[in-house]
Scaffold this active site. Structure first.
Site, PDB file in Angstrom:
ATOM      1  CE  LYS A 226      13.835  35.353  37.376  1.00 25.10           C
ATOM      2  NZ  LYS A 226      12.693  35.231  36.449  1.00 25.10           N
TER       3      LYS A 226
ATOM      4  CG  ASP B 214      13.754  38.799  36.278  1.00 25.08           C
ATOM      5  OD1 ASP B 214      12.964  37.965  35.792  1.00 25.08           O
ATOM      6  OD2 ASP B 214      13.573  39.296  37.413  1.00 25.08           O
TER       7      ASP B 214
HETATM    8  N1  GLU Z   1      12.736  37.142  33.212  1.00 27.54           N
HETATM    9  C1  GLU Z   1      11.637  36.721  32.387  1.00 27.54           C
HETATM   10  C2  GLU Z   1      10.719  35.796  33.142  1.00 27.54           C
HETATM   11  O1  GLU Z   1      10.663  35.806  34.351  1.00 27.54           O
HETATM   12  C3  GLU Z   1      12.106  36.177  31.055  1.00 27.54           C
HETATM   13  C4  GLU Z   1      12.944  34.941  31.116  1.00 27.54           C
HETATM   14  C5  GLU Z   1      13.509  34.512  29.766  1.00 27.54           C
HETATM   15  O2  GLU Z   1      13.168  35.100  28.760  1.00 27.54           O
HETATM   16  O3  GLU Z   1      14.319  33.577  29.775  1.00 27.54           O
HETATM   17  O4  GLU Z   1       9.953  35.067  32.566  1.00 27.54           O
END
Ligand code: GLU
Length: 427
Positions: free
Chosen positions: A117, A157
């Site tokens: 993240k 996100d």
């Molecule tokens: N931000 C999204 C999540 O929390 C997608 C993450 C992604 O596609 O890598 O799952």
């Protein structure tokens, strides 16, 4: 030589409230499933964390330095994967906790990714497009050694979107000297994005909601749904559930909510939001606050906004039968315990919102193969993967008596534990 029998634990910089919430879930399931103690310890903290300073020239000519983060929690199953959020509350602990959730999510869905993240502490709604572009490009330059299509693949996100991904992809590509679309997912279709990616999280949430309704054996044919958050995830979920005959009685965004016990006219509301950029002042419902919205009587509550929304101080007032966690970590551990005692079914984030990262995986695969699927193919494959995960979790929960969150964690962590055991410890 002195042999240290017990090593005193150093203060760990990421141990904020958010991080401890994620760690507590791991500790609970580790105990329950008898996870090897050394492996458990290795999974309790991120593998690596990077904090960067991001100097940006603002439109007023002054330079402001922002703080950004990128955390890899675990990469045993493949490259790190996870979104980047822009929000004033972003900090190392929050990002590390969310990276941990990404590890479990990817493992649970059977994707060949580890968990990551990232985020920047900023107020994106007070920044111009030019400022956001300079912020994104400088952040990308600062984390460039961590990311790459085989290393770590960012995605959108909270408060980041397709445009943000295009800037990251471009900055990365210019720096390596050739175009690398697969360094990010959730990019615009015209530069290698996947059909169906933008709707994927909401589509997955709607799918899980229908599964939960079937398992909970709700008597009503048109369950009443309350949705907190009307961004990409909340609005698509509302649209798809409305099309399935569900009654969406209330929705909200940061500015407040609207309520109509007879059901909101979702197509009209979507048109209103696309024009006004907020749900407030929609003529087909009465105004309510976000706090009021959470405690409305309904069958299904879908928190699709911030984390930590359902806590011990408001959980007793919640009147739904099912909660579907479209946001990451919207229910804190004490509230989760309380809901279990009250027999409220909670569909956990690592399942409910996994549609996003699943179609991110499809986008990455299509990019690496230079071959593109139709929207129908994408949606079909998504349903297959979500269907398999739902079935495994509901079956395990029924067989073992574990609540859905613990069943999901158990499946995700078991797969990862097996991979780590087989790979061994080296060097
Ligand atoms: N931000 C999204 C999540 O929390 C997608 C993450 C992604 O596609 O890598 O799952």
């Amino acid at each position: 030589m002195v042999i240290m029998k017990s090593v005193k634990k150093e203060a760990v910089e990421c141990e904020t409230e958010h991080f401890l919430m994620a760690q507590k879930q791991l500790d609970e399931i580790a105990l329950e499933m008898g996870l090897d103690a050394e492996l458990h310890e290795r999974l309790r903290y991120p593998k690596r964390s990077l904090i960067v300073s991001i100097p940006v020239r603002l439109d007023n000519g002054k330079v402001h330095t922002f703080t950004g983060y990128r955390v890899h929690h675990d990469v045993s199953l493949g490259p790190a994967k996870g979104g980047i959020r822009y929000h004033p509350e972003v900090n190392l602990g929050e990002v590390a906790g969310l990276a941990m959730l990404m590890t479990w999510k990817c493992s649970l869905m059977g994707l060949p990714f580890g968990g990551a993240k990232g985020g920047i502490r900023c107020e994106p709604w007070n920044m111009s497009n030019g400022e956001l572009e300079r912020l994104t490009r400088r952040y990308t330059a600062e984390i460039i050694n961590l990311i790459g299509p085989d290393k770590d693949i960012p995605a959108p996100d909270m408060y980041t979107n397709e445009q943000t991904m295009a800037w990251i992809m471009d900055t990365y590509s210019v720096n390596v000297g050739y175009t690398v679309p697969s360094v990010v997912t959730g990019k615009p279709i015209s530069i290698g994005g996947s059909l169906g990616r933008q709707e994927a999280t909401g589509r997955g949430v709607a799918y899980c909601t229908r599964q939960a309704v079937a398992h909970a054996e709700l008597k009503t044919k048109n369950p009443a749904v309350v949705i907190q958050g009307f961004g990409n995830v909340g609005s698509i979920t509302a649209k798809l559930l409305h099309e399935s005959g569900y009654k969406i009685v209330a929705v909200s965004d940061v500015y407040g909510g609207i309520y109509n016990p007879e059901g909101l006219d979702i197509p009209r509301l979507l048109a209103h939001v696309s024009e006004m950029r907020k749900v407030a002042q929609f003529s087909g419902g009465q105004a309510i606050s976000n706090d009021e919205l959470l405690v409305l009587p309904c069958d299904i509550l879908i928190p699709a906004a911030l984390g930590n929304q359902i806590r011990i101080d408001n959980v007793a007032n919640i009147k739904c039968k099912i909660i579907v966690e479209a946001a990451n970590a919207p229910v804190n551990p004490e509230a989760d315990q309380y809901l279990q005692e009250k027999n409220v079914m909670v569909v956990p984030d690592i399942l409910a919102n996994a549609g996003g990262v699943t179609v991110s995986y499809f986008e990455w695969v299509q990019g690496l193969m230079h071959l593109f699927w139709t929207e129908e193919e994408v949606n079909q494959r998504l349903e297959q993967i979500m269907g398999r995960a739902c079935q495994q979790i509901f079956d395990l929960s029924k067989k073992s008596g574990l609540r859905l969150r613990m069943a999901a964690l158990r499946i995700g962590i078991s797969r990862l534990a097996e991979a780590k055991r087989l790979r061994g410890l080296y060097p």
